[in-house]
Enzyme design. Sequence first.
Site, short mmCIF file in Angstrom:
data_model
loop_
_atom_site.label_atom_id
_atom_site.label_comp_id
_atom_site.label_asym_id
_atom_site.label_seq_id
_atom_site.Cartn_x
_atom_site.Cartn_y
_atom_site.Cartn_z
CG ASN A 115 -27.12 -9.41 31.16
OD1 ASN A 115 -26.58 -9.10 30.10
ND2 ASN A 115 -26.55 -10.21 32.04
NE ARG A 119 -22.92 -7.94 32.87
CZ ARG A 119 -22.44 -9.09 32.42
NH1 ARG A 119 -23.25 -9.98 31.91
NH2 ARG A 119 -21.15 -9.34 32.49
CG HIS A 172 -16.73 -10.83 36.47
ND1 HIS A 172 -15.83 -11.86 36.51
CD2 HIS A 172 -17.80 -11.28 35.77
CE1 HIS A 172 -16.33 -12.90 35.86
NE2 HIS A 172 -17.53 -12.57 35.39
NE ARG A 208 -15.09 -16.52 29.12
CZ ARG A 208 -15.67 -15.60 29.86
NH1 ARG A 208 -14.96 -14.62 30.38
NH2 ARG A 208 -16.96 -15.63 30.09
CD GLU A 243 -22.66 -9.55 38.26
OE1 GLU A 243 -22.00 -9.03 37.36
OE2 GLU A 243 -22.89 -10.76 38.31
#
Length: 427
Positions: free
Chosen positions: A7, A99, A189, A250, A395
């Site tokens: 990643n 990813r 996601h 956020r 993940e």
Amino acid sequence: MNVLVLNAGSSSLKFQLIATDREAIAANKDVRLCRGQINRFGGEVVIEVLMRDGSRRKFAASTRDMQASLEHLMQWLASDASGIDEIRALSDVHAVGHRVVHGGELFAESMLITDEVLKGIEDCIELAPLHNPNNIKGILAARQVFGPKLPQVAVFDTSFHHSIPEHAYLYAIPYHLYPRHRIRRYGFHGTSHRYVSERYRMLRGVSKEQTNLITLHLGNGCSAAAIRGGLSVDTSMGMTPLEGLVMGTRSGDLDPAIVGLIATKESLSITETEALLNTQSGLLGLSGLSNDMRVLQEELKGHDDRRVRLAIEVFCYRAKKYIGAFLAGMGGSDAIVFTGGIGENSADIRARICAGLEWAGLKLDEKRNQQTVGSEGQISTDDSSLHAFVIPTDEELLIARDAVRCVLGQPDAAHSESSSKTRGARM
Ligand code: AMP
């Protein structure tokens, strides 16, 4: 097969080494050999590794860039110093899974990386200018380190949401802006929402068609997904990961007119305003203290600070509101699944979100909820008609499994079962 999962970010490269193959997937016997992170490219990098036995290694190395850092890591992994018997040479890594944040409308599933796929990922840079270039760097670095023959697989954050229908992905702005600038909801996601929905299927013994769920990924980034018949039919994140739930830094949803208003009143450019919404808002902006839910909860316990309380209340209310919206949009759901650092670990936040959803058939089992921390389980009462579960996400495991499936040539299987066997603590 030993799969290296990467990643790649702007200043860090997260990695996991997972031993898995068709048999391991079927028997749920994947093995995580190690995981870790390389921080700060250029000059001195710091490499942290969490080994299979739970021990941690940390060392520094002088390297130029991501490629040199990866090369250094691989040398260490293959050396006696790492003690990983499965990796004695570069050739003991059989595939690399990446990813990739944005696959736009091009990629509906995980892909073996060819030059054409790489070009497609480049075409999506416009949609994720901060992320896709780093993902590409990671792919090119691995190509250099392992050679062009080693299979590499791209697993996209957006792919799972390809099934979202037009009425849910279009924004109500002049239609021509959609084809001209690709402005639509993509959702993110996806790997996490897909992983927990597949794991739910295994836990409940239901078919894909019978899988009707709302998944809540609550971590530093937060998103909700409405999953009907095993397919994503709506999600809270939009064109970018800024839309939807309140997150660590956020804002999530807001009136679009506020963007111009902040820019004008605070004399900020559009880019600066966007940065404010991405990095100084959410839990951090509301509380004025931290983006970290643990810190906020401790502060609330200790001092009952008003802004901290408000931040938590706004966070939970927004999540509840999305549950209501998705219940209506998808015509009811069998369960809500909590995942992500907050969803997996905070019984208090789950209780706050579920409170008042009895009308929808959800009755939280207080004891089960308190006991389910960082583990998998049902937290609703048995007689609930809308259940609640906690399912830790994984993940990287899904990426490793997709890599195996793509390499072994099962085109459909990049959407099949996964499990949580190899899970451990996050770095
Ligand atoms: P993630 O991005 O999935 O790693 O999640 C990070 C978020 O999970 C941070 O806000 C953490 O504070 C939060 N988190 C992790 N453990 C806990 C916990 N035990 N209670 C509350 N929040 C937690």
